[in-house]
Write a protein that holds these residues in place. Sequence first.
Motif, short mmCIF file in Angstrom:
data_model
loop_
_atom_site.label_atom_id
_atom_site.label_comp_id
_atom_site.label_asym_id
_atom_site.label_seq_id
_atom_site.Cartn_x
_atom_site.Cartn_y
_atom_site.Cartn_z
N GLN A 1 15.41 10.33 22.56
CA GLN A 1 14.46 9.86 21.55
C GLN A 1 14.76 8.43 21.13
N GLN A 2 16.03 8.13 20.92
CA GLN A 2 16.40 6.76 20.56
C GLN A 2 16.06 5.80 21.68
N ALA A 3 16.30 6.22 22.93
CA ALA A 3 15.98 5.37 24.08
C ALA A 3 14.48 5.11 24.16
N GLN A 4 13.68 6.12 23.86
CA GLN A 4 12.24 5.95 23.90
C GLN A 4 11.76 4.98 22.83
N ARG A 5 12.40 5.00 21.67
CA ARG A 5 12.03 4.05 20.63
C ARG A 5 12.32 2.61 21.07
N LEU A 6 13.46 2.42 21.73
CA LEU A 6 13.76 1.09 22.26
C LEU A 6 12.75 0.69 23.32
N ALA B 1 9.51 -0.42 21.77
CA ALA B 1 9.62 -1.75 21.17
C ALA B 1 9.63 -2.84 22.24
N LEU B 2 10.35 -2.59 23.34
CA LEU B 2 10.38 -3.57 24.41
C LEU B 2 9.01 -3.71 25.07
N ASP B 3 8.35 -2.60 25.31
CA ASP B 3 7.03 -2.65 25.93
C ASP B 3 6.06 -3.47 25.07
N ALA B 4 6.15 -3.31 23.76
CA ALA B 4 5.30 -4.10 22.87
C ALA B 4 5.59 -5.59 23.01
N ARG B 5 6.87 -5.95 23.12
CA ARG B 5 7.25 -7.35 23.30
C ARG B 5 6.74 -7.89 24.64
N TYR C 1 20.89 -8.37 28.14
CA TYR C 1 19.88 -7.34 28.35
C TYR C 1 20.14 -6.19 27.38
N GLY C 2 19.57 -5.02 27.65
CA GLY C 2 19.71 -3.92 26.72
C GLY C 2 18.86 -4.15 25.48
N VAL C 3 19.36 -3.70 24.34
CA VAL C 3 18.58 -3.79 23.11
C VAL C 3 18.28 -5.24 22.72
N ARG C 4 19.15 -6.18 23.09
CA ARG C 4 18.95 -7.58 22.72
C ARG C 4 17.68 -8.16 23.34
N ALA C 5 17.22 -7.60 24.43
CA ALA C 5 16.02 -8.12 25.09
C ALA C 5 14.81 -8.07 24.17
N ILE C 6 14.78 -7.10 23.27
CA ILE C 6 13.63 -6.97 22.37
C ILE C 6 13.52 -8.20 21.47
N ASP C 7 14.62 -8.57 20.84
CA ASP C 7 14.62 -9.78 20.01
C ASP C 7 14.62 -11.04 20.88
N GLY C 8 15.21 -10.94 22.07
CA GLY C 8 15.27 -12.10 22.95
C GLY C 8 13.90 -12.59 23.37
N ILE C 9 13.01 -11.68 23.68
CA ILE C 9 11.66 -12.07 24.07
C ILE C 9 10.94 -12.74 22.90
N ALA C 10 11.07 -12.16 21.70
CA ALA C 10 10.46 -12.77 20.53
C ALA C 10 11.02 -14.17 20.28
N TYR C 11 12.32 -14.32 20.49
CA TYR C 11 12.96 -15.64 20.32
C TYR C 11 12.38 -16.66 21.29
N LEU C 12 12.24 -16.28 22.55
CA LEU C 12 11.70 -17.20 23.55
C LEU C 12 10.25 -17.55 23.27
N LEU C 13 9.47 -16.59 22.79
CA LEU C 13 8.09 -16.87 22.43
C LEU C 13 8.02 -17.92 21.32
N ARG C 14 8.88 -17.79 20.33
CA ARG C 14 8.90 -18.78 19.24
C ARG C 14 9.38 -20.13 19.76
N HIS C 15 10.40 -20.10 20.62
CA HIS C 15 10.98 -21.33 21.15
C HIS C 15 9.95 -22.10 21.98
N ALA C 16 9.22 -21.37 22.81
CA ALA C 16 8.23 -22.02 23.69
C ALA C 16 7.06 -22.57 22.90
N ALA C 17 6.74 -21.93 21.77
CA ALA C 17 5.60 -22.37 20.97
C ALA C 17 5.93 -23.54 20.05
N ALA C 18 7.23 -23.78 19.84
CA ALA C 18 7.63 -24.83 18.90
C ALA C 18 7.31 -26.23 19.44
#
Length: 271
Positions: free
Chosen positions: A129-134, A137-141, A254-271
């Motif tokens: 269940q915890q893995a599915q929640r991750l 979240a990643l799929d949304a990113r 990779y792993g759980v950090r990828a979820i925040d990592g993608i959001a970080y790159l999106l902000r970085h590229a848009a800046a």
Amino acid sequence: MNPRAVDAAGVAHEPAGAAARIVSLVPSLTETLFALGLERQIVGRTGFCVHPRDKVQAVRKVGGTKAVKLDAIRALCPTHLIVNIDENERDTVEQLRAFVPHIVVTHPQTPRDNLALYALLGAIFGREQQAQRLADALDARLREAAAHHFAAQNVLYLIWREPWMSVARDTYIAAMLRLVNWHTLPDVQGGTQGAARYPTLDFDAAPWLAQVDRVLLSSEPYRFTSAHREALAREPRMAGKHIELIDGEMASWYGVRAIDGIAYLLRHAAA
């Protein structure tokens, strides 16, 4: 056998049970194991496993990702060892295989590979269940990244100096950068592992350097600073190029950090 419990080496793993004792030799996966709620079963980690900061301090250190202390691991009597093809030495893993019953081999090569990684760890350690929640979240990113339209840029992603080192296009880092339409130079493939994945550069013999739009100085494994950025900006060969610091954990973990990592790159590229 659950097909989700087959690791990157093709080994099928049985469910571990609540008595599992886990040693992780991969910083990003140590963080992911905590995110899956396995803190009571994590008994060993490397000195580079620094997240989550408020919890890893209670876990015994067993050396580095490559300079592993075999006796320290043996003393912990682990049932499971978490390793990665890129980050850990094959010879070391083979020595550990002599006394660790279950070795889980990982090798995510793209951001989407994290979905299978979550499922693998969730299936082995009873955290589906915890893995599915991750995964959700990643799929949304990933869908968020796909909805953006960034102009293509050629980037030089530097991970080391003296000598200068970058990343091949078939690395996880390069795949993360492609989510924001950044394409790494030099245009080389590194293969499954080895030094070719992180090529050494000679700027005086790099005709492709003129094609670079953006230079990214990573915070790891070499910790580039503003002083390095300013020094590189004074190089005549870098004239006209956008040079900036980037959080290496966000691009390479990779792993759980990828979820925040993608959001970080999106902000970085848009800046």
